[in-house]
Design a protein around this motif. Structure first.
Motif, mmCIF file in Angstrom:
data_model
loop_
_atom_site.group_PDB
_atom_site.id
_atom_site.type_symbol
_atom_site.label_atom_id
_atom_site.label_comp_id
_atom_site.label_asym_id
_atom_site.label_seq_id
_atom_site.Cartn_x
_atom_site.Cartn_y
_atom_site.Cartn_z
ATOM 1 N N ARG A 101 -1.633 2.438 11.424
ATOM 2 C CA ARG A 101 -1.698 1.225 10.607
ATOM 3 C C ARG A 101 -3.088 1.062 10.005
ATOM 4 N NH1 ARG A 101 0.121 -1.921 15.380
ATOM 5 N NH2 ARG A 101 2.346 -1.516 15.633
ATOM 6 N N GLY A 102 -3.116 0.826 8.706
ATOM 7 C CA GLY A 102 -4.387 0.657 8.029
ATOM 8 C C GLY A 102 -4.961 1.963 7.528
ATOM 9 N N ARG A 103 -4.889 3.029 8.338
ATOM 10 C CA ARG A 103 -5.437 4.321 7.924
ATOM 11 C C ARG A 103 -4.450 5.102 7.070
ATOM 12 N NH1 ARG A 103 -6.312 9.442 11.839
ATOM 13 N NH2 ARG A 103 -4.052 9.297 11.627
ATOM 14 N N ASP A 104 -3.232 5.291 7.577
ATOM 15 C CA ASP A 104 -2.209 6.053 6.844
ATOM 16 C C ASP A 104 -1.204 5.154 6.142
ATOM 17 O OD1 ASP A 104 -1.760 9.291 8.225
ATOM 18 O OD2 ASP A 104 -3.482 8.022 8.524
ATOM 19 N N GLN A 125 -13.571 -9.170 7.139
ATOM 20 C CA GLN A 125 -12.154 -8.861 7.346
ATOM 21 C C GLN A 125 -11.772 -7.539 6.700
ATOM 22 O OE1 GLN A 125 -9.308 -12.190 7.368
ATOM 23 N NE2 GLN A 125 -10.970 -13.565 6.782
ATOM 24 N N VAL A 126 -12.383 -7.237 5.560
ATOM 25 C CA VAL A 126 -12.132 -5.935 4.916
ATOM 26 C C VAL A 126 -12.810 -4.826 5.710
ATOM 27 C CG1 VAL A 126 -12.368 -4.589 2.802
ATOM 28 C CG2 VAL A 126 -11.941 -7.051 2.661
ATOM 29 N N ALA A 127 -14.044 -5.085 6.150
ATOM 30 C CA ALA A 127 -14.801 -4.067 6.884
ATOM 31 C C ALA A 127 -14.142 -3.703 8.207
ATOM 32 C CB ALA A 127 -16.220 -4.572 7.129
ATOM 33 N N GLU A 128 -13.421 -4.647 8.798
ATOM 34 C CA GLU A 128 -12.797 -4.408 10.096
ATOM 35 C C GLU A 128 -11.884 -3.190 10.080
ATOM 36 O OE1 GLU A 128 -10.218 -6.920 13.446
ATOM 37 O OE2 GLU A 128 -10.275 -7.589 11.359
ATOM 38 N N VAL A 129 -11.128 -3.026 8.996
ATOM 39 C CA VAL A 129 -10.221 -1.878 8.885
ATOM 40 C C VAL A 129 -11.005 -0.569 8.942
ATOM 41 C CG1 VAL A 129 -8.483 -0.761 7.448
ATOM 42 C CG2 VAL A 129 -8.640 -3.248 7.488
ATOM 43 N N LEU A 130 -12.111 -0.522 8.232
ATOM 44 C CA LEU A 130 -12.913 0.698 8.163
ATOM 45 C C LEU A 130 -13.576 1.003 9.499
ATOM 46 C CD1 LEU A 130 -14.545 -0.092 4.710
ATOM 47 C CD2 LEU A 130 -12.677 1.503 5.141
ATOM 48 N N ILE A 131 -14.070 -0.036 10.180
ATOM 49 C CA ILE A 131 -14.738 0.159 11.462
ATOM 50 C C ILE A 131 -13.747 0.597 12.534
ATOM 51 C CG2 ILE A 131 -15.999 -1.012 13.305
ATOM 52 C CD1 ILE A 131 -17.293 -2.759 11.125
ATOM 53 N N VAL A 132 -12.585 -0.060 12.586
ATOM 54 C CA VAL A 132 -11.579 0.249 13.603
ATOM 55 C C VAL A 132 -11.139 1.704 13.528
ATOM 56 C CG1 VAL A 132 -9.164 -0.164 14.241
ATOM 57 C CG2 VAL A 132 -10.715 -2.090 13.930
ATOM 58 N N GLU A 144 -19.149 -0.781 1.930
ATOM 59 C CA GLU A 144 -17.820 -0.230 1.655
ATOM 60 C C GLU A 144 -16.811 -1.357 1.404
ATOM 61 O OE1 GLU A 144 -16.984 2.895 1.292
ATOM 62 O OE2 GLU A 144 -18.985 3.665 1.724
ATOM 63 N N ALA A 145 -16.954 -2.460 2.131
ATOM 64 C CA ALA A 145 -16.038 -3.591 1.946
ATOM 65 C C ALA A 145 -16.203 -4.196 0.560
ATOM 66 C CB ALA A 145 -16.284 -4.648 3.023
ATOM 67 N N VAL A 146 -17.446 -4.339 0.104
ATOM 68 C CA VAL A 146 -17.695 -4.876 -1.237
ATOM 69 C C VAL A 146 -17.079 -3.960 -2.290
ATOM 70 C CG1 VAL A 146 -19.480 -5.394 -2.950
ATOM 71 C CG2 VAL A 146 -19.767 -6.143 -0.579
ATOM 72 N N GLN A 147 -17.187 -2.641 -2.086
ATOM 73 C CA GLN A 147 -16.584 -1.707 -3.032
ATOM 74 C C GLN A 147 -15.060 -1.828 -3.023
ATOM 75 O OE1 GLN A 147 -18.114 0.332 -5.339
ATOM 76 N NE2 GLN A 147 -15.993 0.504 -6.032
ATOM 77 N N ALA A 148 -14.474 -2.032 -1.843
ATOM 78 C CA ALA A 148 -13.019 -2.197 -1.758
ATOM 79 C C ALA A 148 -12.575 -3.453 -2.495
ATOM 80 C CB ALA A 148 -12.582 -2.253 -0.293
ATOM 81 N N ILE A 180 -7.802 -4.911 1.625
ATOM 82 C CA ILE A 180 -7.649 -4.500 3.026
ATOM 83 C C ILE A 180 -6.634 -3.362 3.135
ATOM 84 C CG2 ILE A 180 -6.816 -5.265 5.284
ATOM 85 C CD1 ILE A 180 -7.973 -8.046 4.609
ATOM 86 N N ALA A 181 -5.517 -3.481 2.405
ATOM 87 C CA ALA A 181 -4.461 -2.461 2.482
ATOM 88 C C ALA A 181 -4.923 -1.114 1.949
ATOM 89 C CB ALA A 181 -3.229 -2.936 1.711
#
Length: 575
Positions: A101-104, A125-132, A144-148, A180-181
């Motif tokens: 979830r989140g990665r694939d 909240q956006v960065a959380e996906v990348l860190i996890v 990275e979150a700002v770019q997303a 986030i997605a």
């Protein structure tokens, strides 16, 4: 059924075979998904379409292992070709599903107001996906979150990253969910009704941007929607679900050109954006013919049953200001309504159309004296509501009623349906208890509900049934004017069609006038005689509905019309 989508083609990213999902509750087991097959190819958009309760959201949640308590997969296979090779998602452990979830597989939920954490800044909240998923560390995750956020189309993404969800508009919050997605660049994104709560112009911009991301990244989309108009303009393939089963599947163009199943044909006919006619056209034409015939015979319009067109409601140069917090010592105001004028004749419908924040709902509240204007005149049935005393306004309110947008919050959960419908009669001391109970039963019959609902509570009813109860309550005092504030925007297209038809029938029977508030010109076209388009608190264009549709003059009206999801808006991509 049209050509079934082949579930064996090698390039397919997601393949579902014979999926069965059930929920266990106090009343036994309910089969929500019953033997569903479908496939999503690389870079493909597949739309699953159906009413609430059709099983489409359960299908989506089963794919990513997010079924609610009591839900379970009984049978079937969900094959996904992720970064770690092909896996059966139906048999993965919770730990392995969390890694996917989140990665694939990304998810865009329906409602950003409940999907975002109100106590956490957007960037975190956006960065959380990348860190996890180990795609960023605490030092570079914010960048990275700002770019997303920028990739998702948010203006000034660095500022948005520092804000909280409540500081953003609905469209901006939806873009955050898209960010986030897509943050981890997944292979598949499940979009579960991603724009159903948005204005049509915002909806179009969101869907356009989503399509751009799909094309630029090669991401596949599983789009869940109740609106065939949205699916028609965006999907390569359509899956039509009803009662947990796939009733039709195939290429979008094939199904739209030649729908085979009766349910598919009904969805097409009920979708406002796909409809070409007006629900009131025949009645208005008949009335006009009767009037003309009476005049040819030397009679008057009254001989044909048409009253002299004296407005029931006359709104003149109305202004409404709301105070804003002081800055630098000066007073500031929000001009919510700015010099608005219109009138509504008996038995006719005026639609106020515009995006959220345009001032249309404030104008509606002003029109029935629920709030006082800063200046201007509002005359209802000969009574100046601005100058009238409170007692006069209270008596006038018996002839002015409102149907609110959300039937899930506008009805008391503690009262039975009979008590809800009787409430206006009780407040105004109309009739005895027995007479009020009899009136409620008659009103429930008029809105085409069975008498058995009278003893039930709102929580036991569907959305469409609840809105019918709200309409019955609004009619209890036999009003002359009913304000319909987005009365169908929270409903499926089939239920929308039923409620609109009911409103038209009741208008003909009772000679009602409607002030119909909507952001959707496709809905308005079916029910309104006249349209006033609002933007930034002002009416920018007004006139007969068909005239506005045929030759819109203002660029904003043209933008609203162009934003209506239609098959013509479909962008062709290779299948």
């Amino acid at each position: 059924m049209t050509d079934t989508i082949d579930a064996r083609t090698p390039q397919h990213l997601l393949t579902i075979d014979g999926l069965r999902v059930a929920y266990r509750g106090r009343r036994g087991e309910v089969r929500a998904v019953d033997g569903v097959d479908l496939a999503v190819g690389a870079g493909q958009v597949v739309a699953v379409v159906g009413e609430s309760g059709s099983g489409k959201s359960t299908l989506a949640h089963a794919v990513i292992g997010l079924l609610p308590a009591g839900g379970r997969i009984d049978a079937g296979r969900i094959s996904f070709a992720g970064r770690d090779g092909e896996q059966d998602l139906a048999r993965l452990s919770e730990r392995k599903l969390r890694a996917l979830r989140g990665r694939d597989i990304g998810l865009i939920p329906q409602d950003p107001s409940v999907s975002l954490n109100p106590t956490t800044r957007i960037g975190a909240q956006v960065a959380e996906v990348l860190i996890v998923h180990g795609l960023a560390n605490s030092r570079n995750a914010h960048v990275e979150a700002v770019q997303a956020l920028a990739d998702a189309g948010l203006p000034d993404p660095a500022t948005r990253a520092q804000q909280f969800p409540h500081e953003l508009s609905g469209g901006m919050r939806q873009r955050v969910l898209i960010a986030i997605a897509f943050a981890a660049n997944p292979r598949l994104v499940i979009a579960d009704e991603p724009t159903s709560a948005l204005d049509v112009t915002v909806q179009k911009r969101i869907l356009d941007h989503l399509g751009m991301l799909v094309q630029s990244r090669g991401t596949s989309i599983l789009l869940i929607t109740h609106d065939l108009g949205v699916a028609a303009g965006r999907a390569d393939q359509l899956i039509v679900m009803s009662r947990g089963r796939v009733v039709e599947a195939g290429r979008t163009a094939d199904i739209l050109d030649n729908p085979q199943h009766e349910y598919t044909r009904k969805l097409l006919s009920d979708a406002p954006s796909m409809a070409s006619g007006s629900l009131i056209a025949g009645r208005r034409t008949a009335t006009a013919t009767d009037t003309a015939t009476a005049r040819e015979r030397g009679g008057s319009a009254d001989d044909a049953g048409a009253a002299t067109p004296v407005p029931l409601l006359q709104v003149s140069h109305v202004v409404k200001h709301f105070p804003l917090p002081r800055r630098g010592g000066g007073e500031r105001v929000l001009k919510a309504v700015d010099d608005v004028s219109f009138s509504i004749e008996r038995g006719r419908t005026l639609a106020l159309v515009g995006e959220s924040g345009s001032g249309k709902s404030t104008t509606a509240r002003l029109s029935i004296a629920l709030t006082a204007p800063t200046s201007g005149s509002i005359v209802f049935d000969g009574l100046d509501l601005v100058k009238a005393r409170s007692g006069e306004i209270r008596r006038a309110r018996q002839s002015m009623q409102i149907v609110y947008q959300n039937p899930y919050t506008s009805l008391s959960p503690r009262l039975t349906v009979s008590q809800i419908v009787e409430e206006p009669l009780r407040i105004f001391r109309v009739g005895s208890k027995a007479e009020r109970r009899a009136a409620a039963a008659d009103l429930i019959d008029q809105v085409a509900l069975p008498a058995s609902v009278l003893s039930r509570r709102a929580a036991e009813l569907s959305g469409g049934q609840r809105q019918r109860v709200a309409i019955a309550r609004a009619l209890a005092l036999s009003p002359s004017l009913v304000v319909c504030d987005e009365p169908v925007s929270a409903l499926d297209v089939t239920v929308q069609s039923q409620i609109l038809a009911l409103l038209v029938d009741l208008q003909a029977e009772r000679n009602l006038s409607y002030l119909f508030i909507s952001h959707d010109l496709a809905v308005v076209r079916q029910i309104a005689d006249d349209v006033a388009v609002m933007r930034n608190g002002q009416i920018v264009e007004a006139g007969p509905t068909q005239q506005i549709y045929a030759a819109p003059q203002h660029e904003y009206t043209q933008e609203l019309l162009n934003a209506v999801p239609t098959r013509a808006a479909r962008t062709t991509r290779p299948n």
